[in-house]
Design a protein around this motif. Sequence first.
Motif, PDB file in Angstrom:
ATOM      1  N   ALA A 175     -16.369  39.694  17.908  1.00 23.89           N
ATOM      2  CA  ALA A 175     -15.545  40.407  18.891  1.00 23.89           C
ATOM      3  C   ALA A 175     -14.592  39.458  19.608  1.00 23.89           C
ATOM      4  N   ARG A 176     -15.059  38.269  19.912  1.00 24.33           N
ATOM      5  CA  ARG A 176     -14.203  37.290  20.583  1.00 24.33           C
ATOM      6  C   ARG A 176     -13.022  36.892  19.697  1.00 24.33           C
ATOM      7  N   THR A 177     -13.276  36.689  18.399  1.00 30.87           N
ATOM      8  CA  THR A 177     -12.192  36.326  17.482  1.00 30.87           C
ATOM      9  C   THR A 177     -11.180  37.457  17.340  1.00 30.87           C
ATOM     10  N   GLY A 178     -11.679  38.702  17.272  1.00 26.46           N
ATOM     11  CA  GLY A 178     -10.760  39.828  17.123  1.00 26.46           C
ATOM     12  C   GLY A 178      -9.916  40.088  18.357  1.00 26.46           C
ATOM     13  N   LEU A 179     -10.477  39.840  19.555  1.00 22.37           N
ATOM     14  CA  LEU A 179      -9.737  40.091  20.793  1.00 22.37           C
ATOM     15  C   LEU A 179      -8.797  38.964  21.165  1.00 22.37           C
ATOM     16  N   SER A 180      -8.932  37.817  20.528  1.00 20.60           N
ATOM     17  CA  SER A 180      -8.095  36.655  20.872  1.00 20.60           C
ATOM     18  C   SER A 180      -6.807  36.640  20.050  1.00 20.60           C
ATOM     19  N   THR A 181      -6.160  37.787  19.926  1.00 18.47           N
ATOM     20  CA  THR A 181      -4.896  37.895  19.192  1.00 18.47           C
ATOM     21  C   THR A 181      -3.920  38.730  20.007  1.00 18.47           C
ATOM     22  N   VAL A 182      -2.633  38.558  19.683  1.00 17.64           N
ATOM     23  CA  VAL A 182      -1.593  39.346  20.354  1.00 17.64           C
ATOM     24  C   VAL A 182      -1.725  40.822  19.979  1.00 17.64           C
ATOM     25  N   LEU A 183      -2.073  41.083  18.721  1.00 19.73           N
ATOM     26  CA  LEU A 183      -2.235  42.475  18.283  1.00 19.73           C
ATOM     27  C   LEU A 183      -3.308  43.186  19.097  1.00 19.73           C
ATOM     28  N   ALA A 184      -4.417  42.493  19.414  1.00 18.69           N
ATOM     29  CA  ALA A 184      -5.475  43.106  20.204  1.00 18.69           C
ATOM     30  C   ALA A 184      -5.002  43.403  21.627  1.00 18.69           C
ATOM     31  N   VAL A 185      -4.221  42.494  22.225  1.00 21.00           N
ATOM     32  CA  VAL A 185      -3.706  42.715  23.579  1.00 21.00           C
ATOM     33  C   VAL A 185      -2.769  43.921  23.603  1.00 21.00           C
ATOM     34  N   GLN A 186      -1.860  44.010  22.626  1.00 24.76           N
ATOM     35  CA  GLN A 186      -0.937  45.145  22.565  1.00 24.76           C
ATOM     36  C   GLN A 186      -1.687  46.454  22.349  1.00 24.76           C
ATOM     37  N   THR A 187      -2.673  46.429  21.462  1.00 29.87           N
ATOM     38  CA  THR A 187      -3.439  47.652  21.168  1.00 29.87           C
ATOM     39  C   THR A 187      -4.210  48.126  22.390  1.00 29.87           C
ATOM     40  N   LEU A 188      -4.834  47.214  23.125  1.00 28.18           N
ATOM     41  CA  LEU A 188      -5.592  47.607  24.319  1.00 28.18           C
ATOM     42  C   LEU A 188      -4.683  48.196  25.393  1.00 28.18           C
ATOM     43  N   SER A 189      -3.513  47.628  25.573  1.00 22.41           N
ATOM     44  CA  SER A 189      -2.594  48.165  26.582  1.00 22.41           C
ATOM     45  C   SER A 189      -2.118  49.566  26.206  1.00 22.41           C
ATOM     46  N   LEU A 190      -1.806  49.786  24.922  1.00 26.99           N
ATOM     47  CA  LEU A 190      -1.391  51.125  24.478  1.00 26.99           C
ATOM     48  C   LEU A 190      -2.544  52.116  24.576  1.00 26.99           C
ATOM     49  N   PHE A 191      -3.761  51.667  24.246  1.00 18.42           N
ATOM     50  CA  PHE A 191      -4.916  52.565  24.338  1.00 18.42           C
ATOM     51  C   PHE A 191      -5.161  52.969  25.794  1.00 18.42           C
ATOM     52  N   LEU A 192      -4.988  52.054  26.717  1.00 18.65           N
ATOM     53  CA  LEU A 192      -5.161  52.384  28.132  1.00 18.65           C
ATOM     54  C   LEU A 192      -4.162  53.441  28.575  1.00 18.65           C
ATOM     55  N   GLU A 193      -2.912  53.303  28.170  1.00 22.64           N
ATOM     56  CA  GLU A 193      -1.901  54.295  28.538  1.00 22.64           C
ATOM     57  C   GLU A 193      -2.195  55.648  27.887  1.00 22.64           C
ATOM     58  N   ALA A 194      -2.566  55.637  26.607  1.00 19.69           N
ATOM     59  CA  ALA A 194      -2.844  56.898  25.906  1.00 19.69           C
ATOM     60  C   ALA A 194      -4.057  57.611  26.510  1.00 19.69           C
ATOM     61  N   TRP A 325       5.504  51.178  37.229  1.00 19.88           N
ATOM     62  CA  TRP A 325       5.154  49.757  37.349  1.00 19.88           C
ATOM     63  C   TRP A 325       3.956  49.394  36.469  1.00 19.88           C
ATOM     64  N   GLY A 326       3.046  50.283  36.262  1.00 18.63           N
ATOM     65  CA  GLY A 326       1.921  50.005  35.377  1.00 18.63           C
ATOM     66  C   GLY A 326       2.358  49.789  33.948  1.00 18.63           C
ATOM     67  N   MET A 327       3.311  50.627  33.457  1.00 24.65           N
ATOM     68  CA  MET A 327       3.819  50.443  32.097  1.00 24.65           C
ATOM     69  C   MET A 327       4.620  49.156  31.974  1.00 24.65           C
ATOM     70  N   LEU A 328       5.382  48.802  33.016  1.00 34.41           N
ATOM     71  CA  LEU A 328       6.131  47.546  32.985  1.00 34.41           C
ATOM     72  C   LEU A 328       5.201  46.333  32.961  1.00 34.41           C
ATOM     73  N   VAL A 329       4.109  46.401  33.706  1.00 34.28           N
ATOM     74  CA  VAL A 329       3.142  45.300  33.707  1.00 34.28           C
ATOM     75  C   VAL A 329       2.499  45.146  32.330  1.00 34.28           C
ATOM     76  N   ASN A 330       2.149  46.247  31.669  1.00 35.13           N
ATOM     77  CA  ASN A 330       1.588  46.163  30.313  1.00 35.13           C
ATOM     78  C   ASN A 330       2.571  45.503  29.348  1.00 35.13           C
ATOM     79  N   ALA A 331       3.856  45.858  29.458  1.00 31.91           N
ATOM     80  CA  ALA A 331       4.854  45.244  28.587  1.00 31.91           C
ATOM     81  C   ALA A 331       4.994  43.758  28.880  1.00 31.91           C
ATOM     82  N   CYS A 332       4.938  43.357  30.158  1.00 33.25           N
ATOM     83  CA  CYS A 332       5.017  41.932  30.508  1.00 33.25           C
ATOM     84  C   CYS A 332       3.816  41.156  29.985  1.00 33.25           C
TER      85      CYS A 332
END
Length: 346
Positions: A175-194, A325-332
């Motif tokens: 789990a640590r290896t899978g979450l330590s990627t940019v793809l995982a960060v982007q996916t988590l932010s989109l999942f939170l918004e959805a 502002w929440g969506m802007l923070v996720n993009a940042c």
Amino acid sequence: MASWLHRQRKADLVELADVAGMEGAATDMRKDDLIGALEQHLHANASQLSNVPELQDYWNRVPSPIKKESETATSSYKESPAKGVRSRGRRAASSVGLETSPEPITDLLRKTPKAMKKAAQQTMDAAFEKFPSLEHLPASPADIANLVERRTSIIADQAQHIWYDTHINEHLNTARTGLSTVLAVQTLSLFLEAYNLQTVTMPWRFAFNLPALSPFTSNPTAIRFPDFFVLLTSGYWAPSLFWSFTNLLLPALFGWFFNFTMAAATKTRRGHAAANHYDIDPFVFSVAKMLIVWLVYQPAGVRFWGLISERTVAVVQSSMPFGTWGMLVNACVGASASLYEAVLKR
């Protein structure tokens, strides 16, 4: 006396057996058998063992044959009046001393009622029968500390085996290896918004009450299910499709066209160096999302030639944590993770 011997520890009984002349077989005997054998041996050799200092505690509770003979002589001396009248001087003084001396403890024990002796013996026997583990108790505080240490080490070993059998370390590392990627960060932010959007567009309706469970709750628990009938209305699809277009599809299109990672990977391959590239540039995706959110989710923002209503924009904006502002923070956050990964790969 058996009751006194029962109160002794087995180690003390073995020591008494060695003093009494019983050979090394005493160490292999059970406590009850050792008590019976020791008592029989002491009575059989009372004349030789009655003066042993280590056995005086036993003989003080059991009259020895030597004491019986001395008491018999004293009583016969008192019953002969003629000899008592003729003997004077030291003999008269000694007879007076014998008459006025306090009674020994063996005489007091001999005068104890038999019922009390029997009740005491039964109490002791019942205690040893009820708690047979008393003879296996540790002999000293050091033994108790060693016992606690052994039990603690056994429990620790069992817990360690359980931990290894569950393979928790391997799952955590995966789990640590899978979450330590940019793809995982982007996916988590989109999942939170959805997820936050779905909680607004698809409400949960009351179904029934679960009866109260007395050990845990005193009130009934309400059971709710998603209202799937909203899938047939535009109130669900309009906000969902609008969010998907502005926060996912349009930024992904920009990231696919303006892909700087692909150009960097081509350059490094020419220099005979391996480099990974993304089909969609995560940094461009985050920057494009930031600009689109800023342009669309404003009071007088872009409405795509009137195709999007103000109500749809308001539903999406109100469902996000901290709104626009929440969506802007996720993009940042996504852009920062992309830059950090690019720096680490240099």
